[in-house]
Design an enzyme around this catalytic site. Structure first.
Site, mmCIF file in Angstrom:
data_model
loop_
_atom_site.group_PDB
_atom_site.id
_atom_site.type_symbol
_atom_site.label_atom_id
_atom_site.label_comp_id
_atom_site.label_asym_id
_atom_site.label_seq_id
_atom_site.Cartn_x
_atom_site.Cartn_y
_atom_site.Cartn_z
ATOM 1 N N HIS A 140 0.817 -1.214 0.000
ATOM 2 C CA HIS A 140 0.000 0.000 0.000
ATOM 3 C C HIS A 140 0.858 1.275 0.000
ATOM 4 O O HIS A 140 1.903 1.333 0.648
ATOM 5 C CB HIS A 140 -0.926 0.010 1.215
ATOM 6 C CG HIS A 140 -0.173 0.056 2.516
ATOM 7 N ND1 HIS A 140 0.232 1.229 3.099
ATOM 8 C CD2 HIS A 140 0.277 -0.937 3.308
ATOM 9 C CE1 HIS A 140 0.893 0.961 4.196
ATOM 10 N NE2 HIS A 140 0.944 -0.345 4.348
ATOM 11 N N HIS A 149 12.181 -1.420 -12.162
ATOM 12 C CA HIS A 149 11.882 -2.854 -12.252
ATOM 13 C C HIS A 149 11.915 -3.453 -10.858
ATOM 14 O O HIS A 149 12.941 -3.374 -10.168
ATOM 15 C CB HIS A 149 12.929 -3.532 -13.149
ATOM 16 C CG HIS A 149 12.790 -5.030 -13.280
ATOM 17 N ND1 HIS A 149 13.700 -5.784 -13.980
ATOM 18 C CD2 HIS A 149 11.868 -5.910 -12.815
ATOM 19 C CE1 HIS A 149 13.343 -7.068 -13.926
ATOM 20 N NE2 HIS A 149 12.232 -7.164 -13.234
HETATM 21 C C1 COA Z 1 24.224 -6.878 -7.627
HETATM 22 C C2 COA Z 1 24.525 -7.480 -8.983
HETATM 23 C C3 COA Z 1 24.011 -6.580 -10.083
HETATM 24 C C4 COA Z 1 26.039 -7.603 -9.085
HETATM 25 O O1 COA Z 1 26.341 -8.259 -10.278
HETATM 26 P P1 COA Z 1 27.880 -8.283 -10.810
HETATM 27 O O2 COA Z 1 28.311 -6.895 -11.088
HETATM 28 O O3 COA Z 1 27.931 -9.288 -11.916
HETATM 29 O O4 COA Z 1 28.677 -8.730 -9.528
HETATM 30 P P2 COA Z 1 29.451 -10.094 -9.214
HETATM 31 O O5 COA Z 1 28.551 -11.296 -9.365
HETATM 32 O O6 COA Z 1 30.750 -10.051 -9.959
HETATM 33 O O7 COA Z 1 29.730 -9.914 -7.643
HETATM 34 C C5 COA Z 1 30.521 -8.848 -7.136
HETATM 35 C C6 COA Z 1 30.574 -8.972 -5.629
HETATM 36 O O8 COA Z 1 29.256 -8.691 -5.115
HETATM 37 C C7 COA Z 1 28.779 -9.832 -4.380
HETATM 38 N N1 COA Z 1 27.346 -9.959 -4.696
HETATM 39 C C8 COA Z 1 26.780 -10.015 -5.935
HETATM 40 N N2 COA Z 1 25.474 -10.164 -5.830
HETATM 41 C C9 COA Z 1 25.185 -10.192 -4.517
HETATM 42 C C10 COA Z 1 23.982 -10.354 -3.816
HETATM 43 N N3 COA Z 1 22.814 -10.477 -4.446
HETATM 44 N N4 COA Z 1 24.029 -10.335 -2.452
HETATM 45 C C11 COA Z 1 25.207 -10.214 -1.816
HETATM 46 N N5 COA Z 1 26.410 -10.075 -2.449
HETATM 47 C C12 COA Z 1 26.375 -10.067 -3.793
HETATM 48 C C13 COA Z 1 29.559 -11.011 -4.895
HETATM 49 O O9 COA Z 1 29.615 -12.041 -3.948
HETATM 50 C C14 COA Z 1 30.907 -10.394 -5.161
HETATM 51 O O10 COA Z 1 31.591 -10.246 -3.939
HETATM 52 P P3 COA Z 1 33.188 -10.461 -3.851
HETATM 53 O O11 COA Z 1 33.760 -9.364 -4.714
HETATM 54 O O12 COA Z 1 33.456 -10.299 -2.395
HETATM 55 O O13 COA Z 1 33.434 -11.810 -4.396
HETATM 56 C C15 COA Z 1 23.864 -8.890 -9.165
HETATM 57 O O14 COA Z 1 24.529 -9.863 -8.383
HETATM 58 C C16 COA Z 1 22.403 -8.934 -8.788
HETATM 59 O O15 COA Z 1 21.981 -9.203 -7.651
HETATM 60 N N6 COA Z 1 21.549 -8.657 -9.794
HETATM 61 C C17 COA Z 1 20.100 -8.718 -9.666
HETATM 62 C C18 COA Z 1 19.623 -9.845 -10.571
HETATM 63 C C19 COA Z 1 18.129 -10.000 -10.548
HETATM 64 O O16 COA Z 1 17.478 -10.024 -9.522
HETATM 65 N N7 COA Z 1 17.568 -10.109 -11.743
HETATM 66 C C20 COA Z 1 16.161 -10.284 -11.913
HETATM 67 C C21 COA Z 1 15.885 -10.586 -13.366
HETATM 68 S S1 COA Z 1 14.180 -10.877 -13.662
#
Ligand code: COA
Length: 215
Positions: A140, A149
Site C-alpha cells: 500500500h 523494475h
Molecule cells: C548486484 C549485482 C548486479 C552484481 O552483479 P555483478 O556486477 O555481476 O557482480 P558479481 O557477481 O561479480 O559480484 C561482485 C561482488 O558482489 C557480491 N554480490 C553479488 N550479488 C550479490 C547479492 N545479491 N548479495 C550479496 N552479495 C552479492 C559477490 O559475492 C561479489 O563479492 P566479492 O567481490 O566479495 O566476491 C547482481 O549480483 C544482482 O543481484 N543482480 C540482480 C539480478 C536480478 O534479480 N535479476 C532479476 C531478473 S528478472
C-alpha cells in the site's frame, strides 16, 4: 485484423518477451498480433509469430495494430524501446496478468507490466513503463517511478518509494517508508533497512554498498 479484440505487438523475443506473451494469452484483452525483435532468432514465441525486426514497425502500425509493449527487462533498453514504439505511433497500454492482484485505488502508468502473482497494494502508484515481475509485492502507498523494475519475489513494504529506473533484484525486501534513489541497484536477496542513494548498488543482509565496479 477483424477480430473482436484489439491487436497488440510485442517488442522483444527474449525471456521477458515470452513472459509478456504468456500474460497476454492468459488475459485475453488483446490479441497478440506478432513479435518484433532487434535481431530475430526464433520463428515464434509461444506460438505467436516473430515477424521480423523493427523496420516493420511503420507497416504494422499502418496495418491497424494500434497497441504495443516493450518487453525488455533492462530498464534503459525498455525505455528506449518504448520511445521507438511511441515514435512509430503505437499506444502503450498497461498490462496486468489475470493472476495479479490490484488493490483499490492503485494507479498504473502507460506501458506498465504487472506479471503473474504480483500484488499491487491499495493506492500504490506505478509510473510509466514500470515492470513488477512475477510474484513481487508492492504494498500500500508505495510509489514506483518511471521505468523501474521490481524483480520476481521482491517485497516493497508499505510506503516505499523507488526512483526512476531503479532495479530491485529478485527476492529483495525493503523496509516500510524507505526511499531507493533513481537508478539504484538493489542486489538479489538484499534486505534494505536504510535509504539507498541514487545510482548506488547495495547488497546483503542488511544492505551494504557494493562498489560501482561490481555492477
Ligand atoms: C548486484 C549485482 C548486479 C552484481 O552483479 P555483478 O556486477 O555481476 O557482480 P558479481 O557477481 O561479480 O559480484 C561482485 C561482488 O558482489 C557480491 N554480490 C553479488 N550479488 C550479490 C547479492 N545479491 N548479495 C550479496 N552479495 C552479492 C559477490 O559475492 C561479489 O563479492 P566479492 O567481490 O566479495 O566476491 C547482481 O549480483 C544482482 O543481484 N543482480 C540482480 C539480478 C536480478 O534479480 N535479476 C532479476 C531478473 S528478472
Amino acid at each position: 485484423m477483424g477480430g473482436a479484440r484489439p491487436g497488440i505487438l510485442v517488442l522483444g523475443a527474449g525471456g521477458h518477451g515470452k513472459a509478456v506473451l504468456d500474460l497476454l494469452l492468459a488475459a485475453g484483452a488483446f490479441d497478440p498480433a506478432g513479435v518484433v525483435d532487434a535481431v530475430p532468432r526464433v520463428a515464434a514465441v509461444l506460438g505467436v509469430p516473430v515477424l521480423g525486426n523493427e523496420a516493420l514497425l511503420p507497416a504494422l502500425r499502418a496495418r491497424g495494430i494500434a497497441a504495443a509493449h516493450p518487453a525488455v527487462g533492462d530498464n534503459v533498453q525498455r525505455l528506449a524501446a518504448a520511445a521507438r514504439l511511441g515514435a512509430a505511433g503505437f499506444a502503450l497500454p498497461a498490462l496486468v496478468h489475470p493472476a495479479a492482484i490490484l488493490g483499490r485505488g492503485a494507479v498504473l502508468g502507460d506501458g506498465v507490466a504487472v506479471m503473474a502473482r504480483a500484488v499491487i497494494g491499495p493506492e500504490a502508484r506505478l509510473g510509466r513503463l514500470v515492470l513488477v515481475n512475477t510474484g513481487a509485492i508492492v504494498e500500500h502507498d508505495c510509489i514506483v517511478e518511471d521505468g523501474a523494475h521490481i524483480a520476481p519475489g521482491a517485497v516493497l513494504a508499505g510506503g516505499v518509494r523507488v526512483g526512476a529506473g531503479a532495479m530491485v533484484g529478485a527476492g529483495a525486501v525493503i523496509r516500510p517508508g524507505i526511499v531507493v534513489g533513481a537508478g539504484a541497484m538493489v542486489a538479489a536477496g538484499t534486505a534494505v533497512v536504510a535509504d539507498v542513494p541514487a545510482g548506488a548498488t547495495v547488497a546483503g543482509v542488511p544492505a551494504r554498498p557494493l562498489p560501482q565496479s561490481a555492477r
